[in-house]
Write a protein that holds these residues in place. Sequence first.
Motif, PDB file in Angstrom:
ATOM      1  N   SER A  14      40.691  75.347  23.400  1.00 50.85           N
ATOM      2  CA  SER A  14      40.175  74.217  22.621  1.00 50.85           C
ATOM      3  C   SER A  14      38.919  73.659  23.273  1.00 50.85           C
ATOM      4  N   LEU A  15      37.958  73.267  22.446  1.00 52.41           N
ATOM      5  CA  LEU A  15      36.760  72.597  22.942  1.00 52.41           C
ATOM      6  C   LEU A  15      37.048  71.105  22.969  1.00 52.41           C
ATOM      7  N   VAL A  16      36.707  70.463  24.087  1.00 56.29           N
ATOM      8  CA  VAL A  16      37.109  69.075  24.292  1.00 56.29           C
ATOM      9  C   VAL A  16      36.016  68.261  24.983  1.00 56.29           C
ATOM     10  N   PHE A  17      36.229  66.954  24.993  1.00 57.15           N
ATOM     11  CA  PHE A  17      35.442  66.028  25.804  1.00 57.15           C
ATOM     12  C   PHE A  17      36.402  64.966  26.315  1.00 57.15           C
ATOM     13  N   ILE A  18      35.963  64.186  27.289  1.00 59.78           N
ATOM     14  CA  ILE A  18      36.804  63.150  27.872  1.00 59.78           C
ATOM     15  C   ILE A  18      36.498  61.820  27.193  1.00 59.78           C
ATOM     16  N   PHE A  41      31.770  63.375  29.156  1.00 61.57           N
ATOM     17  CA  PHE A  41      32.047  62.476  28.038  1.00 61.57           C
ATOM     18  C   PHE A  41      31.381  62.952  26.746  1.00 61.57           C
ATOM     19  N   GLU A  42      30.399  63.833  26.868  1.00 57.24           N
ATOM     20  CA  GLU A  42      29.686  64.350  25.697  1.00 57.24           C
ATOM     21  C   GLU A  42      30.292  65.658  25.198  1.00 57.24           C
ATOM     22  N   GLY A  43      30.779  66.496  26.124  1.00 55.14           N
ATOM     23  CA  GLY A  43      31.379  67.768  25.768  1.00 55.14           C
ATOM     24  C   GLY A  43      30.338  68.802  25.397  1.00 55.14           C
ATOM     25  N   VAL A  63      29.611  74.193  37.563  1.00 56.69           N
ATOM     26  CA  VAL A  63      30.368  73.168  38.287  1.00 56.69           C
ATOM     27  C   VAL A  63      31.836  73.600  38.344  1.00 56.69           C
ATOM     28  N   PRO A  64      32.610  73.046  39.266  1.00 58.44           N
ATOM     29  CA  PRO A  64      34.028  73.421  39.352  1.00 58.44           C
ATOM     30  C   PRO A  64      34.824  72.974  38.124  1.00 58.44           C
ATOM     31  N   ASP A  65      35.899  73.688  37.854  1.00 60.59           N
ATOM     32  CA  ASP A  65      36.830  73.282  36.799  1.00 60.59           C
ATOM     33  C   ASP A  65      37.552  72.019  37.262  1.00 60.59           C
ATOM     34  N   VAL A  66      37.976  71.192  36.302  1.00 58.82           N
ATOM     35  CA  VAL A  66      38.592  69.905  36.625  1.00 58.82           C
ATOM     36  C   VAL A  66      39.867  69.732  35.812  1.00 58.82           C
ATOM     37  N   TRP A  67      40.874  69.099  36.419  1.00 52.38           N
ATOM     38  CA  TRP A  67      42.125  68.783  35.725  1.00 52.38           C
ATOM     39  C   TRP A  67      42.069  67.346  35.221  1.00 52.38           C
ATOM     40  N   PHE A  68      42.417  67.153  33.940  1.00 44.19           N
ATOM     41  CA  PHE A  68      42.489  65.827  33.330  1.00 44.19           C
ATOM     42  C   PHE A  68      43.834  65.676  32.634  1.00 44.19           C
ATOM     43  N   LYS A  69      44.286  64.435  32.509  1.00 41.01           N
ATOM     44  CA  LYS A  69      45.496  64.174  31.729  1.00 41.01           C
ATOM     45  C   LYS A  69      45.188  64.435  30.259  1.00 41.01           C
ATOM     46  N   LEU A  70      46.155  64.968  29.553  1.00 41.20           N
ATOM     47  CA  LEU A  70      45.947  65.301  28.141  1.00 41.20           C
ATOM     48  C   LEU A  70      45.617  64.081  27.290  1.00 41.20           C
ATOM     49  N   ASP A  71      46.144  62.912  27.652  1.00 36.72           N
ATOM     50  CA  ASP A  71      45.848  61.734  26.832  1.00 36.72           C
ATOM     51  C   ASP A  71      44.407  61.247  27.000  1.00 36.72           C
ATOM     52  N   GLN A  72      43.684  61.756  27.996  1.00 36.20           N
ATOM     53  CA  GLN A  72      42.282  61.391  28.203  1.00 36.20           C
ATOM     54  C   GLN A  72      41.330  62.355  27.493  1.00 36.20           C
ATOM     55  N   ILE A  73      41.879  63.428  26.964  1.00 39.16           N
ATOM     56  CA  ILE A  73      41.067  64.489  26.368  1.00 39.16           C
ATOM     57  C   ILE A  73      41.112  64.385  24.846  1.00 39.16           C
ATOM     58  N   LYS A  74      39.954  64.530  24.236  1.00 41.72           N
ATOM     59  CA  LYS A  74      39.848  64.532  22.774  1.00 41.72           C
ATOM     60  C   LYS A  74      39.211  65.843  22.329  1.00 41.72           C
ATOM     61  N   GLU A  75      39.584  66.269  21.139  1.00 39.80           N
ATOM     62  CA  GLU A  75      39.018  67.508  20.602  1.00 39.80           C
ATOM     63  C   GLU A  75      37.546  67.305  20.256  1.00 39.80           C
ATOM     64  N   TYR A  76      36.732  68.269  20.636  1.00 44.00           N
ATOM     65  CA  TYR A  76      35.304  68.261  20.335  1.00 44.00           C
ATOM     66  C   TYR A  76      35.120  68.904  18.967  1.00 44.00           C
ATOM     67  N   ILE A  77      34.550  68.161  18.050  1.00 44.23           N
ATOM     68  CA  ILE A  77      34.326  68.666  16.695  1.00 44.23           C
ATOM     69  C   ILE A  77      32.893  69.176  16.602  1.00 44.23           C
TER      70      ILE A  77
END
Length: 80
Positions: A14-18, A41-43, A63-77
């Motif tokens: 999935s493509l996402v942003f924070i 934040f832009e994705g 840049v390195p990969d990063v772990w985020f909580k799922l509730d902080q992630i939104k789908e990038y449209i």
Amino acid sequence: MTESIPKKPLKKGSLVFIDKSIYDGSVEALASDQDLPSYIFEGPGEILSIKEEYAQVRWRRPVPDVWFKLDQIKEYIVSE
């Protein structure tokens, strides 16, 4: 109108942003650098892996990969 469209669950690929408003109030934000790069934040970033309530996100930058909580992630449209 978008309220009637069911939300798809985030999954690998999935493509996402924070979501900045959710991230800023989190424990993770308190434990991290205060000056985060704007691209998160832009994705879009891509979900590489999901473990319990966290997702590993890779950005289209060297840049390195990063772990985020799922509730902080939104789908990038992608707008066409």
